[in-house]
Design a protein around this motif. Sequence first.
Motif, PDB file in Angstrom:
ATOM      1  N   TYR A  35       0.748  -1.232  -0.099  1.00 22.35           N
ATOM      2  CA  TYR A  35      -0.023   0.305   0.121  1.00 22.35           C
ATOM      3  C   TYR A  35       0.862   1.463   0.119  1.00 22.35           C
ATOM      4  O   TYR A  35       0.296   2.520   0.053  1.00 22.35           O
ATOM      5  CB  TYR A  35      -0.804   0.043   1.163  1.00 22.35           C
ATOM      6  CG  TYR A  35      -0.182  -0.076   2.574  1.00 22.35           C
ATOM      7  CD1 TYR A  35       0.338   0.968   3.210  1.00 22.35           C
ATOM      8  CD2 TYR A  35      -0.265  -1.381   3.259  1.00 22.35           C
ATOM      9  CE1 TYR A  35       1.038   0.748   4.394  1.00 22.35           C
ATOM     10  CE2 TYR A  35       0.241  -1.576   4.413  1.00 22.35           C
ATOM     11  CZ  TYR A  35       1.066  -0.374   4.968  1.00 22.35           C
ATOM     12  OH  TYR A  35       1.607  -0.860   6.262  1.00 22.35           O
ATOM     13  N   CYS A  36       2.205   0.992  -0.091  1.00 23.98           N
ATOM     14  CA  CYS A  36       2.931   2.160   0.362  1.00 23.98           C
ATOM     15  C   CYS A  36       2.818   3.419  -0.918  1.00 23.98           C
ATOM     16  O   CYS A  36       2.579   3.122  -2.227  1.00 23.98           O
ATOM     17  CB  CYS A  36       4.419   2.016   0.239  1.00 23.98           C
ATOM     18  SG  CYS A  36       5.617   3.315   0.315  1.00 23.98           S
ATOM     19  N   LEU A 181      -3.542  -1.111   8.615  1.00 27.66           N
ATOM     20  CA  LEU A 181      -3.954  -0.877   7.250  1.00 27.66           C
ATOM     21  C   LEU A 181      -4.385  -2.031   6.704  1.00 27.66           C
ATOM     22  O   LEU A 181      -3.735  -3.007   6.303  1.00 27.66           O
ATOM     23  CB  LEU A 181      -3.172  -0.056   6.324  1.00 27.66           C
ATOM     24  CG  LEU A 181      -3.256   0.570   5.341  1.00 27.66           C
ATOM     25  CD1 LEU A 181      -2.816   1.965   4.965  1.00 27.66           C
ATOM     26  CD2 LEU A 181      -3.592  -0.356   4.051  1.00 27.66           C
ATOM     27  N   LEU A 182      -5.731  -1.975   6.350  1.00 29.66           N
ATOM     28  CA  LEU A 182      -6.254  -3.078   5.544  1.00 29.66           C
ATOM     29  C   LEU A 182      -6.424  -3.163   4.209  1.00 29.66           C
ATOM     30  O   LEU A 182      -6.564  -1.951   3.637  1.00 29.66           O
ATOM     31  CB  LEU A 182      -7.779  -3.300   6.142  1.00 29.66           C
ATOM     32  CG  LEU A 182      -7.908  -3.459   7.596  1.00 29.66           C
ATOM     33  CD1 LEU A 182      -9.426  -3.472   8.229  1.00 29.66           C
ATOM     34  CD2 LEU A 182      -7.300  -4.813   8.379  1.00 29.66           C
ATOM     35  N   LEU A 183      -6.306  -4.230   3.432  1.00 27.71           N
ATOM     36  CA  LEU A 183      -6.399  -4.488   1.948  1.00 27.71           C
ATOM     37  C   LEU A 183      -7.286  -5.674   1.707  1.00 27.71           C
ATOM     38  O   LEU A 183      -7.299  -6.641   2.367  1.00 27.71           O
ATOM     39  CB  LEU A 183      -5.146  -4.793   1.329  1.00 27.71           C
ATOM     40  CG  LEU A 183      -3.834  -3.618   1.591  1.00 27.71           C
ATOM     41  CD1 LEU A 183      -2.567  -4.092   0.733  1.00 27.71           C
ATOM     42  CD2 LEU A 183      -4.298  -2.288   0.985  1.00 27.71           C
ATOM     43  N   LYS A 184      -8.057  -5.344   0.952  1.00 25.58           N
ATOM     44  CA  LYS A 184      -9.223  -6.293   0.607  1.00 25.58           C
ATOM     45  C   LYS A 184      -8.664  -7.663   0.080  1.00 25.58           C
ATOM     46  O   LYS A 184      -7.855  -7.508  -0.905  1.00 25.58           O
ATOM     47  CB  LYS A 184     -10.373  -5.720  -0.579  1.00 25.58           C
ATOM     48  CG  LYS A 184     -11.524  -6.466  -0.611  1.00 25.58           C
ATOM     49  CD  LYS A 184     -12.412  -5.791  -1.570  1.00 25.58           C
ATOM     50  CE  LYS A 184     -13.764  -6.436  -1.609  1.00 25.58           C
ATOM     51  NZ  LYS A 184     -14.499  -6.290  -0.196  1.00 25.58           N
ATOM     52  N   THR A 212      -7.679   2.041   5.551  1.00 25.41           N
ATOM     53  CA  THR A 212      -7.508   1.236   4.392  1.00 25.41           C
ATOM     54  C   THR A 212      -6.787   2.311   3.258  1.00 25.41           C
ATOM     55  O   THR A 212      -6.320   3.436   3.794  1.00 25.41           O
ATOM     56  CB  THR A 212      -8.710   0.664   3.756  1.00 25.41           C
ATOM     57  OG1 THR A 212      -8.533  -0.116   2.623  1.00 25.41           O
ATOM     58  CG2 THR A 212      -9.748   1.869   3.237  1.00 25.41           C
ATOM     59  N   LEU A 213      -6.643   2.010   2.111  1.00 25.07           N
ATOM     60  CA  LEU A 213      -5.995   2.726   1.051  1.00 25.07           C
ATOM     61  C   LEU A 213      -6.786   4.071   1.035  1.00 25.07           C
ATOM     62  O   LEU A 213      -8.111   4.080   0.954  1.00 25.07           O
ATOM     63  CB  LEU A 213      -5.860   2.141  -0.100  1.00 25.07           C
ATOM     64  CG  LEU A 213      -4.923   1.004  -0.434  1.00 25.07           C
ATOM     65  CD1 LEU A 213      -5.039   0.375  -1.724  1.00 25.07           C
ATOM     66  CD2 LEU A 213      -3.492   1.514  -0.366  1.00 25.07           C
ATOM     67  N   ASP A 214      -5.990   5.106   1.046  1.00 26.51           N
ATOM     68  CA  ASP A 214      -6.704   6.364   0.774  1.00 26.51           C
ATOM     69  C   ASP A 214      -6.006   7.222  -0.388  1.00 26.51           C
ATOM     70  O   ASP A 214      -6.658   8.189  -0.976  1.00 26.51           O
ATOM     71  CB  ASP A 214      -6.590   7.536   1.983  1.00 26.51           C
ATOM     72  CG  ASP A 214      -7.437   8.461   1.851  1.00 26.51           C
ATOM     73  OD1 ASP A 214      -6.770   9.677   2.044  1.00 26.51           O
ATOM     74  OD2 ASP A 214      -8.507   8.480   1.420  1.00 26.51           O
ATOM     75  N   ARG A 215      -4.653   6.530  -0.905  1.00 22.52           N
ATOM     76  CA  ARG A 215      -3.933   7.232  -2.086  1.00 22.52           C
ATOM     77  C   ARG A 215      -3.470   6.152  -3.022  1.00 22.52           C
ATOM     78  O   ARG A 215      -3.194   5.032  -2.445  1.00 22.52           O
ATOM     79  CB  ARG A 215      -2.748   7.844  -1.374  1.00 22.52           C
ATOM     80  CG  ARG A 215      -3.100   9.189  -0.478  1.00 22.52           C
ATOM     81  CD  ARG A 215      -1.956   9.803   0.317  1.00 22.52           C
ATOM     82  NE  ARG A 215      -2.230  10.715   1.167  1.00 22.52           N
ATOM     83  CZ  ARG A 215      -1.238  11.073   1.902  1.00 22.52           C
ATOM     84  NH1 ARG A 215       0.044  10.898   1.821  1.00 22.52           N
ATOM     85  NH2 ARG A 215      -1.728  12.270   2.991  1.00 22.52           N
ATOM     86  N   PRO A 216      -3.240   6.439  -4.052  1.00 20.32           N
ATOM     87  CA  PRO A 216      -2.696   5.541  -5.168  1.00 20.32           C
ATOM     88  C   PRO A 216      -1.601   4.790  -4.576  1.00 20.32           C
ATOM     89  O   PRO A 216      -0.534   5.359  -4.164  1.00 20.32           O
ATOM     90  CB  PRO A 216      -2.589   6.206  -6.437  1.00 20.32           C
ATOM     91  CG  PRO A 216      -3.274   7.537  -6.353  1.00 20.32           C
ATOM     92  CD  PRO A 216      -3.336   7.952  -4.700  1.00 20.32           C
ATOM     93  N   HIS A 219       1.939  -0.735  -5.567  1.00 19.18           N
ATOM     94  CA  HIS A 219       1.697  -1.922  -5.962  1.00 19.18           C
ATOM     95  C   HIS A 219      -0.086  -2.311  -6.154  1.00 19.18           C
ATOM     96  O   HIS A 219      -0.677  -1.256  -5.574  1.00 19.18           O
ATOM     97  CB  HIS A 219       2.151  -3.065  -5.149  1.00 19.18           C
ATOM     98  CG  HIS A 219       3.715  -2.786  -4.732  1.00 19.18           C
ATOM     99  ND1 HIS A 219       4.821  -3.064  -5.891  1.00 19.18           N
ATOM    100  CD2 HIS A 219       4.256  -2.263  -3.831  1.00 19.18           C
ATOM    101  CE1 HIS A 219       5.858  -2.763  -5.516  1.00 19.18           C
ATOM    102  NE2 HIS A 219       5.657  -2.346  -4.125  1.00 19.18           N
ATOM    103  N   LYS A 220      -0.281  -3.083  -6.929  1.00 21.04           N
ATOM    104  CA  LYS A 220      -1.804  -3.345  -6.892  1.00 21.04           C
ATOM    105  C   LYS A 220      -2.482  -3.869  -5.738  1.00 21.04           C
ATOM    106  O   LYS A 220      -1.891  -4.775  -5.088  1.00 21.04           O
ATOM    107  CB  LYS A 220      -2.143  -4.510  -7.975  1.00 21.04           C
ATOM    108  CG  LYS A 220      -3.303  -4.917  -8.262  1.00 21.04           C
ATOM    109  CD  LYS A 220      -3.562  -5.919  -9.245  1.00 21.04           C
ATOM    110  CE  LYS A 220      -4.886  -6.142  -9.667  1.00 21.04           C
ATOM    111  NZ  LYS A 220      -5.154  -7.197 -10.663  1.00 21.04           N
ATOM    112  N   ALA A 221      -3.470  -2.994  -5.362  1.00 22.07           N
ATOM    113  CA  ALA A 221      -4.141  -3.435  -3.913  1.00 22.07           C
ATOM    114  C   ALA A 221      -5.398  -2.757  -4.148  1.00 22.07           C
ATOM    115  O   ALA A 221      -5.780  -1.646  -4.790  1.00 22.07           O
ATOM    116  CB  ALA A 221      -3.178  -2.719  -2.887  1.00 22.07           C
ATOM    117  N   THR A 222      -6.511  -3.237  -3.163  1.00 20.05           N
ATOM    118  CA  THR A 222      -7.709  -2.853  -3.138  1.00 20.05           C
ATOM    119  C   THR A 222      -8.189  -2.621  -1.834  1.00 20.05           C
ATOM    120  O   THR A 222      -7.954  -3.121  -1.048  1.00 20.05           O
ATOM    121  CB  THR A 222      -8.688  -3.954  -3.742  1.00 20.05           C
ATOM    122  OG1 THR A 222      -8.243  -4.655  -5.105  1.00 20.05           O
ATOM    123  CG2 THR A 222     -10.076  -3.516  -3.845  1.00 20.05           C
ATOM    124  N   PRO A 223      -8.792  -1.374  -1.552  1.00 14.08           N
ATOM    125  CA  PRO A 223      -9.103  -0.676  -0.381  1.00 14.08           C
ATOM    126  C   PRO A 223     -10.635  -1.322  -0.017  1.00 14.08           C
ATOM    127  O   PRO A 223     -11.191  -2.116  -0.724  1.00 14.08           O
ATOM    128  CB  PRO A 223      -9.525   0.733  -0.499  1.00 14.08           C
ATOM    129  CG  PRO A 223      -9.964   0.650  -1.959  1.00 14.08           C
ATOM    130  CD  PRO A 223      -9.079  -0.332  -2.697  1.00 14.08           C
TER     131      PRO A 223
END
Length: 320
Positions: A35-36, A181-184, A212-216, A219-223
């Motif tokens: 998620y970085c 920080l959670l990723l789907k 969860t993700l708030d910015r692009p 790497h590939k990840a889903t909020p």
Amino acid sequence: MQNLIFGPIISRRFGYSLGIDLSPNTKQCNFDCLYCELQGAKPQDSMREVIPAYEYVDSISRYLASNPKQKIDVLTFTANGEPTLYPHLLELIKTLKPSLPPHIKTLILSNGSLFWQQSVREALLEFDMVKFSLDSLNPRTFARIDRPHKSLHLESIKKGIATFATEFTQKTNGKLIGEILLLKGVNDTSAHAKELAQFLSRIPISRLDIGTLDRPPAHKATPLSIKEIETFVSYFEGLCVYIPRRASQDSNIPKRTLNKEELIQTLSMRPLTLEDMQALFCDNTLALADTLTKSHILKWEQVGNIAFLCPTNSTTKVLF
């Protein structure tokens, strides 16, 4: 000077923050998290590019002297990477802190990976607030989401966090803040929640941020959605949990009406922020909470820039 410090910015969680970047020119981290928001880079176990501590002390001192009316609540030590890799951290904080105005607190944002090192813990004890991340206690999931340097081991990280938490609360009046920080489809299951909740409920943290993700990301990840985060958070009883929210995300959530006993019981299980209260409860329940606060049955407790409502006689394990 502008490369070493940035801001001030307004942080919902910590107030007016002046940032101190301990790796201003390149990413230097022992993680390469999915998620970085920084560009992906191979994890490293030490900083290759190190700026002397005196340059930071000089830059910060000159900025504060030149901007005496600038509102600053906190000096936030961070990095394009992991700030505890900075080899002069103890020297920097011990030199700088005595010269700061008493209203400015010091905060460091860490991934928690080096708390097992005594030299790192010694430096962190000098900070007013320490925030660490812990995204999973499952070894395979930890490796998948945080992508750590090969020298790091989850069990050592876990023990280091627990050791530092005890030292920090025994030796200082500081606030220790955890973050997940959670990723789907990665670390969002009930099994992950239960394992993290069990561990974190046993150590003295003042607040836990779950988002969860708030910015692009690099790497590939889903909020996750707010509803999915709320489900995950339901396992963290007795902890002050802060969930970053946006009004549009909460617009379709039905608001509940609670009586006095129900409200006190709910807040005994998990203290709530005003943002939580407004998102979850109807106006009558908010008015009831205000009445109970004025009657000293409920109380607001401040952790960083976030206040939590809980029973006055709360027996939760959270240390404020």
